[in-house]
Design a protein around this motif. Structure first.
Motif, PDB file in Angstrom:
ATOM      1  N   LEU A  51      12.689 -27.108 -19.038  1.00  0.00           N
ATOM      2  CA  LEU A  51      12.051 -26.774 -17.779  1.00  0.00           C
ATOM      3  C   LEU A  51      11.392 -25.395 -17.834  1.00  0.00           C
ATOM      4  O   LEU A  51      10.409 -25.138 -17.146  1.00  0.00           O
ATOM      5  CB  LEU A  51      13.099 -26.809 -16.654  1.00  0.00           C
ATOM      6  N   ILE A  52      11.934 -24.512 -18.680  1.00  0.00           N
ATOM      7  CA  ILE A  52      11.442 -23.132 -18.718  1.00  0.00           C
ATOM      8  C   ILE A  52      10.954 -22.709 -20.101  1.00  0.00           C
ATOM      9  O   ILE A  52      10.498 -21.583 -20.271  1.00  0.00           O
ATOM     10  CB  ILE A  52      12.534 -22.159 -18.232  1.00  0.00           C
ATOM     11  N   LEU A  87      11.080 -27.917 -10.481  1.00  0.00           N
ATOM     12  CA  LEU A  87      10.895 -26.634  -9.806  1.00  0.00           C
ATOM     13  C   LEU A  87      10.016 -26.841  -8.578  1.00  0.00           C
ATOM     14  O   LEU A  87       8.929 -27.411  -8.663  1.00  0.00           O
ATOM     15  CB  LEU A  87      10.233 -25.628 -10.751  1.00  0.00           C
ATOM     16  N   THR A 138      13.239 -23.050  -5.163  1.00  0.00           N
ATOM     17  CA  THR A 138      14.438 -23.858  -5.380  1.00  0.00           C
ATOM     18  C   THR A 138      14.171 -24.893  -6.473  1.00  0.00           C
ATOM     19  O   THR A 138      13.038 -25.069  -6.924  1.00  0.00           O
ATOM     20  CB  THR A 138      14.874 -24.567  -4.081  1.00  0.00           C
ATOM     21  N   THR A 139      15.224 -25.569  -6.887  1.00  0.00           N
ATOM     22  CA  THR A 139      15.116 -26.595  -7.935  1.00  0.00           C
ATOM     23  C   THR A 139      15.759 -27.878  -7.439  1.00  0.00           C
ATOM     24  O   THR A 139      16.877 -27.868  -6.907  1.00  0.00           O
ATOM     25  CB  THR A 139      15.802 -26.143  -9.230  1.00  0.00           C
ATOM     26  N   SER A 197      15.058 -32.257 -13.686  1.00  0.00           N
ATOM     27  CA  SER A 197      15.054 -31.208 -12.662  1.00  0.00           C
ATOM     28  C   SER A 197      13.613 -30.822 -12.393  1.00  0.00           C
ATOM     29  O   SER A 197      12.772 -30.820 -13.304  1.00  0.00           O
ATOM     30  CB  SER A 197      15.883 -30.005 -13.117  1.00  0.00           C
ATOM     31  N   GLN A 208      12.163 -17.718 -14.568  1.00  0.00           N
ATOM     32  CA  GLN A 208      11.959 -18.473 -13.341  1.00  0.00           C
ATOM     33  C   GLN A 208      12.864 -17.891 -12.253  1.00  0.00           C
ATOM     34  O   GLN A 208      13.967 -17.422 -12.537  1.00  0.00           O
ATOM     35  CB  GLN A 208      12.288 -19.957 -13.552  1.00  0.00           C
ATOM     36  N   VAL A 217      16.297 -20.265 -11.956  1.00  0.00           N
ATOM     37  CA  VAL A 217      16.871 -21.002 -13.089  1.00  0.00           C
ATOM     38  C   VAL A 217      17.240 -20.021 -14.194  1.00  0.00           C
ATOM     39  O   VAL A 217      16.470 -19.108 -14.507  1.00  0.00           O
ATOM     40  CB  VAL A 217      15.871 -22.038 -13.657  1.00  0.00           C
TER      41      VAL A 217
END
Length: 390
Positions: free
Chosen positions: A171-172, A137, A142-143, A135, A296, A299
């Protein structure tokens, strides 16, 4: 500036387990149209896990929000909440039986719970066979999602509900799950009442915990008449590979497991002897207590992806469903996705940290010296506190 209403924004949920399905059910009920991406080719919830006790303050609260509480109460097994706790010598420390079915944590098999949730969902929103590969960012908040089958999607809100080894968590956050020091071997005793009536009567309608020597045998009656057994051991992380137990040879593997309980009372050992299908070893992992991530705008995480903890307090599925209902409520009442995420995450961090602490305390107690006695005292203290509050 994007002026699309919250209801029109694209919401993607990764994972069609109880948490993801609960979120979709509540959102659809309020006019949202989320999409669920599930890596498996079809609904496999019946093959995962066993009987679940659904707590009044969390799982049942979420079912109420989904409009399913009455149907759940009609399907749940209120008679299967009994509990027996013994030590390695067979001494009984807890023997709780509720003949009136008054307790507030009724049992339901995972597959039946998910079928109930699916009955409230337009299942056209579920995409089976979509394993998230990565994924990305994007600058506009949006993702972008990329799946192994070559499909892509761009979403305004990505909700990771895909369990312990989340694809989205990285991702985060750079925090990884940690080994708890406990490994479990799952076994099943099929048609227990017909084939092993003495053991079934000993187990009763509910759960049996036998503990000692930093080992535990946990047994749980399921709705299909099986007794699901978890042989739990405090061992090094590489024990599965280093033990020499051939888990793909059930009869020999059971003999080797029994050697670890050689001086135990015969009744708890019967749970291993009577199991007749495959053995499934798995390590038990957790996220740090109080785990948080960098927020985020589009997300967030729910369930094990957000606050993985051991199963020794029965909180996992309940917190996943509570997360779903809290996130859905935040989405419904806020004007922006960012506001909804902020409200949900701050609320979730607080209750998840509390439950994670209690769960960790339970784990440490179950694999300590005099575990059965300590667990009985601990549970009696909680029962006393709940009684005084009532």
């Amino acid at each position: 500036m994007n002026h699309i209403s919250v209801e029109q924004k694209r919401i993607a949920i990764i994972g069609a387990g109880p948490g993801g399905l609960t979120l979709a059910a509540i959102l659809q009920r309020s006019g949202f149209q989320p999409v669920i991406y599930e890596r498996e080719p079809y609904n496999m919830n019946s093959d995962r896990g066993g009987s679940l006790d659904i707590h009044e303050e969390s799982g049942q609260k979420a079912l109420q929000a989904a409009g399913l509480l009455n149907k759940f109460k009609a399907a749940a097994r209120y008679q299967d909440q009994n509990l027996r706790v013994i030590d390695k010598n067979g001494k009984v420390h807890i023997d709780e039986v509720d003949d009136e079915n008054n307790w507030d944590r009724p049992e339901i098999d995972r597959g039946e719970l998910c079928d109930l949730l699916l009955s409230a969902i337009d299942t056209n929103c579920i995409r089976y066979g979509y394993k998230l590969e990565r994924s990305v960012l994007l600058e506009n908040g949006t993702t972008e999602l990329h799946f192994e089958n070559g499909s892509t999607d761009t979403v305004d809100l990505l909700v990771e509900a895909d369990g312990a080894f989340s694809q989205v968590r990285s991702l985060i956050s750079d925090t990884n799950v940690e080994y708890t020091g406990v490994t479990m071997v799952e076994l099943n005793i099929l048609h227990a009442a017909e084939r092993y009536p003495e053991l079934a009567a000993y187990n009763g309608n509910g759960k049996m915990f036998a503990m000692g020597d930093q080992h535990a045998i946990i047994a749980q009656l399921n709705g299909d008449g099986r007794i699901k057994v978890y042989v739990s051991l405090k061992v090094e992380r590489d024990w599965i590979e280093q033990s020499g137990i051939p888990f793909d040879q059930p009869n020999l593997a059971k003999q080797r497991l029994l050697e670890l309980f050689e001086d135990w009372n015969e009744m708890p050992k019967q749970y291993i002897r009577c199991a007749e299908d495959r053995l499934i070893p798995r390590r038990v992992y957790m996220l740090p207590i109080g785990y948080r991530w960098k927020r985020q705008s589009g997300v967030t995480l729910i369930g094990d992806a957000a606050h993985l903890m051991s199963p020794f307090a029965g909180e996992g599925v309940n917190l996943a469903m509570l997360d779903a209902s809290e996130l859905a409520a935040a989405i419904i009442r806020n004007e922006t996705i960012h506001q909804a995420i902020q409200e949900y995450e701050e609320n979730m961090y607080a209750y998840a940290a509390e439950k994670a602490g209690l769960t960790d305390e339970s784990l440490r107690m179950m694999f300590s010296d005099n575990a059965a006695e300590k667990l009985a005292d601990w549970m009696n203290q909680f029962a006393g506190a709940e009684h005084s509050e009532a």
